[in-house]
Design a protein around this motif. Structure first.
Motif, mmCIF file in Angstrom:
data_model
loop_
_atom_site.group_PDB
_atom_site.id
_atom_site.type_symbol
_atom_site.label_atom_id
_atom_site.label_comp_id
_atom_site.label_asym_id
_atom_site.label_seq_id
_atom_site.Cartn_x
_atom_site.Cartn_y
_atom_site.Cartn_z
ATOM 1 N N VAL A 270 0.830 -1.202 0.000
ATOM 2 C CA VAL A 270 0.000 0.000 0.000
ATOM 3 C C VAL A 270 0.866 1.254 0.000
ATOM 4 N N ALA A 271 1.984 1.212 0.696
ATOM 5 C CA ALA A 271 2.889 2.369 0.687
ATOM 6 C C ALA A 271 3.369 2.661 -0.732
ATOM 7 N N VAL A 272 3.695 1.608 -1.472
ATOM 8 C CA VAL A 272 4.115 1.787 -2.865
ATOM 9 C C VAL A 272 2.929 2.222 -3.721
ATOM 10 N N LEU A 273 1.746 1.659 -3.453
ATOM 11 C CA LEU A 273 0.552 2.037 -4.205
ATOM 12 C C LEU A 273 0.292 3.535 -4.096
ATOM 13 N N ALA A 274 0.428 4.093 -2.901
ATOM 14 C CA ALA A 274 0.176 5.526 -2.719
ATOM 15 C C ALA A 274 1.096 6.361 -3.600
ATOM 16 N N ARG A 275 2.352 5.942 -3.710
ATOM 17 C CA ARG A 275 3.284 6.663 -4.571
ATOM 18 C C ARG A 275 2.870 6.546 -6.037
ATOM 19 N N LEU B 224 -8.521 7.183 2.252
ATOM 20 C CA LEU B 224 -8.300 8.625 2.422
ATOM 21 C C LEU B 224 -6.862 8.999 2.078
ATOM 22 N N SER B 225 -5.917 8.133 2.436
ATOM 23 C CA SER B 225 -4.512 8.433 2.101
ATOM 24 C C SER B 225 -4.290 8.387 0.594
ATOM 25 N N LEU B 226 -4.979 7.494 -0.114
ATOM 26 C CA LEU B 226 -4.858 7.434 -1.570
ATOM 27 C C LEU B 226 -5.495 8.657 -2.219
ATOM 28 N N LEU B 227 -6.629 9.099 -1.667
ATOM 29 C CA LEU B 227 -7.252 10.327 -2.162
ATOM 30 C C LEU B 227 -6.342 11.527 -1.929
ATOM 31 N N ASP B 228 -5.659 11.533 -0.795
ATOM 32 C CA ASP B 228 -4.705 12.618 -0.527
ATOM 33 C C ASP B 228 -3.563 12.602 -1.540
ATOM 34 N N ALA B 229 -3.169 11.392 -1.972
ATOM 35 C CA ALA B 229 -2.107 11.293 -2.982
ATOM 36 C C ALA B 229 -2.556 11.920 -4.303
ATOM 37 N N HIS C 289 -4.665 -2.963 -4.887
ATOM 38 C CA HIS C 289 -3.985 -3.706 -3.837
ATOM 39 C C HIS C 289 -5.013 -4.545 -3.092
ATOM 40 N N ARG C 290 -4.694 -5.823 -2.892
ATOM 41 C CA ARG C 290 -5.537 -6.709 -2.098
ATOM 42 C C ARG C 290 -4.696 -7.323 -0.983
ATOM 43 N N ALA C 291 -5.173 -7.193 0.224
ATOM 44 C CA ALA C 291 -4.521 -7.845 1.355
ATOM 45 C C ALA C 291 -5.126 -9.229 1.527
ATOM 46 N N GLU C 292 -4.299 -10.257 1.540
ATOM 47 C CA GLU C 292 -4.799 -11.623 1.646
ATOM 48 C C GLU C 292 -4.901 -12.092 3.081
#
Length: 265
Positions: free
Chosen positions: A124-129, A162-167, A221-224
């Motif tokens: 998810v950290a990489v996804l946000a970037r 919300l963090s992705l929207l902020d990105a 991103h999917r968390a398994e």
């Protein structure tokens, strides 16, 4: 690292307990707190299980290095104060925070290191970037976000959403957010559609759509397993313990940044 965990009987609290038991890098669980009863087998006979009201005393008594929290916003405020009093680093993934809750974390960060993240997944950290990069490069594309979680999650959109929207906002400037659509609801040029699904035992899914006239890009991103969040939180705790007081980010733990902001790709 001498570790304490709050919400030990909860979904994520249990995952943190299990992840800590599986680690071989010197993590020792010395204290756990919860308003409910906790299975002694889940924490081990050497772990002191206390009521929330007795947490501050337990942190000091057991010389805890870091506390990991995945509970609720109002409870987090009390835990942050207890960490500040006992000189214990605080790592929390609790979401749904108000400005008042964030102010309480900031107060604690004047005394101890504090790291709050809506998601402790490296992916998810990489996804946000990637979302920020894509929103900037495809500046005229429509953006929609869909996120899904289990039916017991109380806040929507999720903290990760919300963090992705902020990105996206960081790349384009603030955009109006439309939560679902019904009836006549034509899309405006710069809005971002946000859609939250709550069903079953879904661990977590976040998908950002960027659609132009003849193509679309989906970043997903999917968390398994919830274990990925627990392991990330423990990595954060090991990194945070012993640092100077202040507020830190999970991106710093991953080496993506040095000052709390993401390094441009």
């Amino acid at each position: 690292m001498r570790l304490a965990v709050t919400g030990a009987s909860g979904r994520m609290g249990g995952e943190v307990l299990a992840a800590a038991a599986d680690r071989a890098d010197g993590v020792v669980l010395v204290a756990a707190s919860d308003p409910e009863s906790v299975d002694a087998d889940a924490v081990g006979e050497d772990t002191d299980v206390v009521a929330d009201a007795d947490l501050a005393a337990a942190l000091a008594e057991h010389e805890v290095d870091a506390l990991v929290d995945f509970t609720a916003p109002d409870a987090l405020a009390d835990y942050a104060a207890a960490c500040a009093d006992a000189g214990v680093a605080l790592v929390t993934g609790t979401t749904g925070l108000t400005d008042d809750h964030r102010a309480e974390l900031a107060d604690a960060a004047e005394s101890v290191p504090v790291l709050h993240a809506p998601n402790f997944s490296k992916g998810v950290a990489v996804l946000a970037r990637l979302v920020g990069d894509a929103a900037a490069a495809l500046a005229d594309y429509d953006v929609e976000l869909v996120e899904a979680h289990h039916n017991g999650k109380t806040d929507a959109p999720s903290g990760t959403a919300l963090s992705l929207l902020d990105a996206v906002d960081g790349a384009r400037g603030d955009s109006p957010r439309v939560h679902g659509r019904e009836g006549e609801a034509p899309r405006t040029e710069d809005e971002i559609g946000v859609h939250a699904v709550r069903a079953g035992d879904v661990t977590g899914m976040h998908e950002v759509w960027l659609a132009g006239g003849r193509e679309e890009l989906r970043l997903t991103h999917r968390a398994e397993s919830r274990r990925v969040f627990a392991e990330g939180a423990l990595d954060a705790a090991a990194w945070l313990a012993g640092r100077d007081a202040g507020q830190y980010s999970f991106a710093q733990v991953l080496g993506m940044t040095t000052d709390g902001t993401e390094v441009a790709a």
